[in-house]
Design a protein around this motif. Structure first.
Motif, PDB file in Angstrom:
ATOM      1  N   LEU A   1       8.270  28.971 -70.121  1.00  0.00           N
ATOM      2  CA  LEU A   1       7.505  29.406 -68.462  1.00  0.00           C
ATOM      3  C   LEU A   1       8.539  28.217 -67.608  1.00  0.00           C
ATOM      4  O   LEU A   1       8.462  28.980 -65.747  1.00  0.00           O
ATOM      5  N   ARG A   2       8.555  26.836 -67.941  1.00  0.00           N
ATOM      6  CA  ARG A   2       8.876  25.954 -67.386  1.00  0.00           C
ATOM      7  C   ARG A   2      10.217  26.446 -66.608  1.00  0.00           C
ATOM      8  O   ARG A   2      10.924  26.526 -65.447  1.00  0.00           O
ATOM      9  N   VAL A   3      11.050  26.633 -67.561  1.00  0.00           N
ATOM     10  CA  VAL A   3      12.929  26.943 -67.536  1.00  0.00           C
ATOM     11  C   VAL A   3      12.516  28.755 -66.440  1.00  0.00           C
ATOM     12  O   VAL A   3      13.540  28.485 -65.648  1.00  0.00           O
ATOM     13  N   ILE A   4      12.029  29.420 -67.066  1.00  0.00           N
ATOM     14  CA  ILE A   4      11.994  30.752 -65.426  1.00  0.00           C
ATOM     15  C   ILE A   4      11.524  29.640 -64.147  1.00  0.00           C
ATOM     16  O   ILE A   4      12.192  30.472 -63.942  1.00  0.00           O
ATOM     17  N   SER A   5      10.445  28.993 -63.816  1.00  0.00           N
ATOM     18  CA  SER A   5      10.513  28.765 -63.315  1.00  0.00           C
ATOM     19  C   SER A   5      11.326  28.141 -62.275  1.00  0.00           C
ATOM     20  O   SER A   5      11.541  28.373 -61.060  1.00  0.00           O
ATOM     21  N   GLY A   6      11.979  27.324 -63.142  1.00  0.00           N
ATOM     22  CA  GLY A   6      12.909  26.251 -62.417  1.00  0.00           C
ATOM     23  C   GLY A   6      14.332  27.107 -61.770  1.00  0.00           C
ATOM     24  O   GLY A   6      14.463  27.034 -60.828  1.00  0.00           O
ATOM     25  N   MET A   7      14.292  28.136 -62.556  1.00  0.00           N
ATOM     26  CA  MET A   7      15.949  28.994 -62.493  1.00  0.00           C
ATOM     27  C   MET A   7      15.229  30.216 -61.135  1.00  0.00           C
ATOM     28  O   MET A   7      15.672  29.938 -60.328  1.00  0.00           O
ATOM     29  N   ALA A   8      13.575  30.444 -61.786  1.00  0.00           N
ATOM     30  CA  ALA A   8      13.589  31.505 -60.064  1.00  0.00           C
ATOM     31  C   ALA A   8      12.789  30.543 -58.905  1.00  0.00           C
ATOM     32  O   ALA A   8      13.870  31.051 -57.368  1.00  0.00           O
ATOM     33  N   ILE A   9      12.586  29.512 -59.137  1.00  0.00           N
ATOM     34  CA  ILE A   9      11.289  29.001 -58.063  1.00  0.00           C
ATOM     35  C   ILE A   9      12.567  28.183 -57.101  1.00  0.00           C
ATOM     36  O   ILE A   9      12.900  28.183 -55.681  1.00  0.00           O
ATOM     37  N   ALA A  10      13.509  27.375 -58.219  1.00  0.00           N
ATOM     38  CA  ALA A  10      14.120  26.707 -57.580  1.00  0.00           C
ATOM     39  C   ALA A  10      15.507  27.000 -57.171  1.00  0.00           C
ATOM     40  O   ALA A  10      15.900  26.688 -56.314  1.00  0.00           O
ATOM     41  N   GLY A  11      16.081  27.789 -58.235  1.00  0.00           N
ATOM     42  CA  GLY A  11      17.554  28.183 -58.756  1.00  0.00           C
ATOM     43  C   GLY A  11      17.142  29.355 -57.132  1.00  0.00           C
ATOM     44  O   GLY A  11      18.252  29.235 -55.938  1.00  0.00           O
ATOM     45  N   ILE A  12      16.472  30.446 -57.313  1.00  0.00           N
ATOM     46  CA  ILE A  12      16.613  31.880 -56.858  1.00  0.00           C
ATOM     47  C   ILE A  12      15.647  31.266 -55.117  1.00  0.00           C
ATOM     48  O   ILE A  12      16.422  31.326 -54.108  1.00  0.00           O
ATOM     49  N   GLY A  13      15.033  30.567 -55.693  1.00  0.00           N
ATOM     50  CA  GLY A  13      13.653  29.878 -53.934  1.00  0.00           C
ATOM     51  C   GLY A  13      14.428  29.017 -53.186  1.00  0.00           C
ATOM     52  O   GLY A  13      15.135  29.071 -52.052  1.00  0.00           O
ATOM     53  N   GLY A  14      15.662  28.407 -53.864  1.00  0.00           N
ATOM     54  CA  GLY A  14      16.482  27.237 -53.195  1.00  0.00           C
ATOM     55  C   GLY A  14      17.463  28.239 -52.040  1.00  0.00           C
ATOM     56  O   GLY A  14      17.980  27.223 -51.290  1.00  0.00           O
ATOM     57  N   LYS A  15      18.390  28.802 -53.141  1.00  0.00           N
ATOM     58  CA  LYS A  15      19.388  29.847 -52.479  1.00  0.00           C
ATOM     59  C   LYS A  15      18.918  30.261 -50.952  1.00  0.00           C
ATOM     60  O   LYS A  15      19.815  30.248 -50.447  1.00  0.00           O
TER      61      LYS A  15
END
Lengths: 193, 250, 476
Positions: free
Chosen positions: A152-166
């Motif tokens: 869950l944490r890795v997915i959240s990191g990729m989705a919220i931080a990665g995609i969201g950050g972009k």
């Protein structure tokens, strides 16, 4: 390392940290209540929001150190704001920032496309999980439960931080306010891949 | 006596807090974090002037979190062998499980109390100044953080104004957490755009007054390490050793 | 003639991202003791010029400079970072973003630490500069709790504590109301006489400075010098007089309005009406409740008592971008879905938004942003429009644009309530003036009854419009 940094870039990281500090206040408020009911899983799905500032700052400034410095400053700002978790955040902030920084370092600070930003989000997630494993004693938990938390944490990191950050740094770029920062100068494919 | 925790050098206090956390993290018996927790509470009762009403308010969510952690650790324990001490529905709780669960719950309480102790007894600006003077934090970063701190009220006000303006246009903040997350963009973009502008202005104002980010030769407010710090270090280490060795006495 | 301290020879400057030059072939000398002002429209490179003198540029923007720029007889680039800044100190325009420490004393100490002043001397230097600037009482005050005018004085004190030879001023009064700005200028004037500073300022609105400056260098939009002369007192920007198009039909009716926040009374007992097409100026001292009035009228604050009757009230904040939700100007206007596409088309035509229909609303000029915000409000059929301090920091061209925006909408039947301290601007537009003090209404007056009522204006912290200026120019 800091020699090559302009003061305005350092202050920018600090003010971004304040903006997200205000946003975190809105969120953590909600999640603490959940935590009582559903335990540590409550935090996992939105853990990525804690990493987003390092990814946005790195994507804008594009200098070695941007991820770890911005995340550490964000944590320091949280301490100044009187966040009750204060000193703990400072340590976890540095660890999370290092995770994102590692991903950018792996790619030689040359690429800042969505894949790299998501990798950085995952990097933060992995680092912070290892740290949490130790500090919060996840060793005492059922391995399959720990695996679920980790995923869950890795997915959240990729989705919220990665995609969201972009998403947010592109949105900010479109407003034209980032003139003079590295992100504005890279007009080639990389920036908008 | 009641000023001791407030008078401590902030950097030293920070190092001691971090050190204690790392040490306690190695223990999975309930006694160690429990004793440490009580010890920190006592330190705070006798060596600080804390508004306990505010303290309880901050502590409440952590206590709830500790409870969440307690039952998760019981239900999702790694080790399920041993004597069953308690059972309900299809769950069977072993003594070992209960011990670990209690240990982790006390750990949450201990760390939260420790964090609150730091937050309630430390002046934020002095903390940053001390990081610069004792731990040699770069002035560029230190003053960068302080600028952010100055902007907090300005930005909170901005946040409110943007929210109000959006409400006027009929764009409410969503109740649903996921939508709320996506809707944040609309508030974040103007806030961040403002932050970029203010960052440049503030940095220019500092540089125009001769700030280069280099180490300073003299500080107006000198933050020292004093005798009280040595004494407090001894108190902390004593408590830490007592907690870590708790299992051997009982 | 005194010693030359700055010397420009064919100085050109451009930003790395730009094609065209920001400053074009500047050649002039500045002598010790002069009070020079650089004037010109927004975006003419005035601030860039200041940043070249205090050495923030070219490093901070990676700008490209050519020609020769000498500071105190030495090439500018020979100075190490920070080396020149105690000789050439700067006061910037935004009172909110010039400080990094909590209190006045700590901020002054920060400056002294930068200069490596020995610790034993810091206290004394701080005491001296506070006495000199008359700010001793503020020594332990928290800077963020001070008013804009006081913050600017603290910024100036931070500059003066370095004992500089030159004081650079980057539009230092643009965020202050006229009365506060006047006081700041008089205060600065006294300091200049006492310290014999060289003053180098950039400013686009010179009318409040009266005869403060001795020399004026004018830049045009391309950053070239178009004039270098003895400075003379300036008149305010001359805006066209407007014939009222007010229709005797009441659209806004406020009755016994009261607003409380956290138990504090912000407004009480306000009753007034406004007609279709009426332009009402709302004025009063800072903190008198003007902004609260606007927020209560458009529903951001709940009423504690009283009532508001109006068809639809819209609000254009001082920062119009706070209203923006979409990625293009066109979609911004269409956001609520209330107006039909034909109506939107017509609205964009009238507001001259067609050419920026696909631009990002954040990336257009400030005046355009205000037109977009106005358009978004009108598209939602809000025909009573509230504006908060729209003239603050605007140059002559922007004022004309604003004047036209309001005037044309009023002709179309839109009613305006405009909060402003700028009485020249008010005089050129207003049908009526609503004066507020301490959360209470002094009264609503026909506009022409107010301008010559100096006492009434002074009571509300306002300067009478320089009507004489208008007359003099129309006879010229």
């Amino acid at each position: 390392m800091l020699k090559s940094w302009k003061l305005k870039e350092v202050v920018l990281m600090s003010l971004f940290a304040v903006v997200f500090g205000i946003v975190y206040l809105v969120f953590v408020h909600v999640s603490n209540i959940w935590a009582a009911v559903i335990g540590p899983l409550a935090y996992e799905w939105m853990f990525g929001i804690w990493f987003i500032v390092s990814i946005i700052c790195m994507n804008i400034i594009r200098k070695p150190g941007a991820a770890v410095l911005s995340e550490s400053m964000a944590a320091a700002i949280e301490v100044l704001l009187g966040n009750a978790v204060g000193p703990r955040l400072l340590l976890s902030g540095i660890v999370q920032g290092l995770g994102a920084e590692a991903a950018f370092a792996l790619t030689g600070y040359k690429h800042f496309n969505l894949a790299v930003l998501m990798l950085a989000g995952a990097g933060s997630a992995v680092f912070s999980f290892v740290y949490g494993y130790f500090i919060s004693g996840y060793a005492a938990l059922d391995p399959s439960f720990v695996a679920l938390m980790f995923t869950l944490r890795v997915i959240s990191g990729m989705a919220i931080a990665g995609i969201g950050g972009k998403f947010i740094s592109d949105g900010l770029l479109a407003t034209g306010s980032l003139r003079g920062y590295a992100i504005s100068r890279s007009t080639k494919g990389d920036a908008r891949a | 006596m009641r000023n001791l925790l407030h008078d401590m050098n902030p950097s030293l206090k920070f190092v001691l807090v971090a050190l204690s956390m790392f040490a306690i993290a190695f223990f999975f018996n309930p006694l160690t974090p429990f004793i440490f927790w009580i010890g920190i509470l006592l330190l705070q009762v006798f060596m600080s002037k804390v508004n306990w009403k505010a303290w309880s308010l901050f502590m409440l969510p952590f206590a709830l979190g500790a409870f969440g952690y307690l039952w998760t650790t019981i239900v999702f324990a790694a080790d399920t062998n041993g004597d069953v001490v308690w059972s309900f529905l299809e769950f069977q709780v072993t003594a070992e499980q209960l011990e670990t669960a209690l240990s982790l719950a006390f750990r949450v309480m201990a760390f939260s109390t420790l964090s609150l102790m730091f937050a309630f007894t430390t002046d934020p600006v002095k903390f940053i100044m001390s990081l610069m003077q004792q731990l040699k934090l770069s002035p560029k970063l230190a003053y960068g953080v302080l600028v952010g701190y100055q902007f907090l009220p300005v930005m909170k006000d901005q946040f409110q104004q943007i929210q109000q303006a959006h409400r006027l246009r009929g764009a409410e903040l969503e109740k649903n957490a996921l939508r709320r997350l996506l809707g944040m963009r609309r508030i974040l973009i103007p806030m961040l755009a403002g932050a970029v502008r203010n960052a440049e202005r503030s940095a220019f104002a500092m540089e125009a007054r001769g700030f280069t980010g280099e180490a300073r030769s003299d500080y107006f407010e000198v933050i020292k390490l004093r005798k009280v710090d040595a004494a407090m270090t001894a108190v902390f280490l004593l408590l830490l050793i007592a907690s870590c060795s708790a299992e051997y006495w009982f | 003639m005194h010693e030359t301290i700055f010397s420009f020879r064919n100085v050109r400057f451009r930003f790395p991202d730009d094609e065209q030059l920001t400053l074009t072939d500047l050649s002039f000398d500045i002598h010790r003791g002069e009070r020079v002002v650089i004037s010109g429209p927004s975006g003419c490179g005035k601030s860039t010029l200041v940043y070249l003198l205090n050495r923030l540029y070219p490093f901070n923007c990676d700008g490209i400079i050519s020609g020769s720029l000498q500071l105190f007889g030495k090439d500018a680039e020979e100075y190490a970072p920070g080396e020149i800044n105690h000789r050439i100190a700067t006061v910037f325009q935004d009172p909110d973003s010039q400080f990094c420490m909590p209190t006045v004393e700590e901020e002054l100490a920060f400056t002294l630490e930068n200069l490596h002043v020995p610790r034993e001397m810091m206290k004394q230097k701080i005491t001296e500069v506070l006495a000199l600037t008359g700010l001793s009482a503020l020594r332990h005050e928290v800077i963020q709790s001070l008013s804009g005018g006081m913050k600017q004085r603290v910024a100036a004190a931070c500059a003066l504590v370095m004992e500089p030879e030159v004081l650079l001023l980057d539009e230092p009064i643009s965020h202050l109301d006229p009365v506060t700005a006047k006081e700041f200028i008089l205060w600065l004037d006294r300091l200049q006489h006492e310290l014999d500073l060289t003053i180098f300022a950039v400013e686009h609105r010179l009318d409040l400075w009266d005869s403060f400056f001795s020399r004026e260098i004018q830049l045009d939009r391309s950053g070239s010098i178009i004039g270098d002369k003895l400075a003379t007192a300036h008149f305010p920007v001359l805006l066209p007089e407007r014939a009222s198009t007010m229709v005797p039909e009441t659209v806004l009716k406020v009755n016994g309005m009261a607003v409380k926040s956290h138990g504090k009374e912000l407004l009480s007992g306000l009753s007034f009406t406004a007609n279709r097409g009426e332009i009402m100026v709302v004025a009063g001292p800072n903190g008198s409740g003007k902004s609260s009035l606007l927020k209560a009228l458009c529903g951001i604050y709940a009423l504690d008592a009283g009532s508001i009757q109006a068809p639809g009230i819209g609000f254009v904040p001082q920062s119009p971008e706070y209203l923006f939700l979409e990625k293009t100007v066109g979609r911004e206007l269409a956001f609520s879905g209330i107006a039909s596409s034909a109506q939107l088309n017509d609205l964009m035509e009238r507001l001259r938004l067609k050419e920026i229909e696909n631009a990002h609303p954040f990336s257009v000029s400030h005046g355009q942003k205000r037109r977009v915000a106005t358009g978004a409000m009108l598209a939602d059929r809000r025909t009573v429009l509230l504006m908060d301090e729209p003239t603050s920091g605007q140059d002559a061209a922007a004022l004309h644009e604003l004047h036209r925006l309001i005037s044309e909408r009023a002709d179309e039947g839109v009613t305006f309530l405009i909060v402003t301290h700028d009485m020249e601007f008010a005089e050129s537009l207003a049908d009526s003036v609503l004066l507020i003090k301490d959360g209470k209404m002094t009264g609503k007056y026909p506009a022409q009854d107010v301008w010559n009522h100096a006492e009434l204006l002074a009571e509300h912290h306002l300067l009478p419009p320089k009507g004489a200026g208008r007359l003099a120019e129309s006879f010229a």
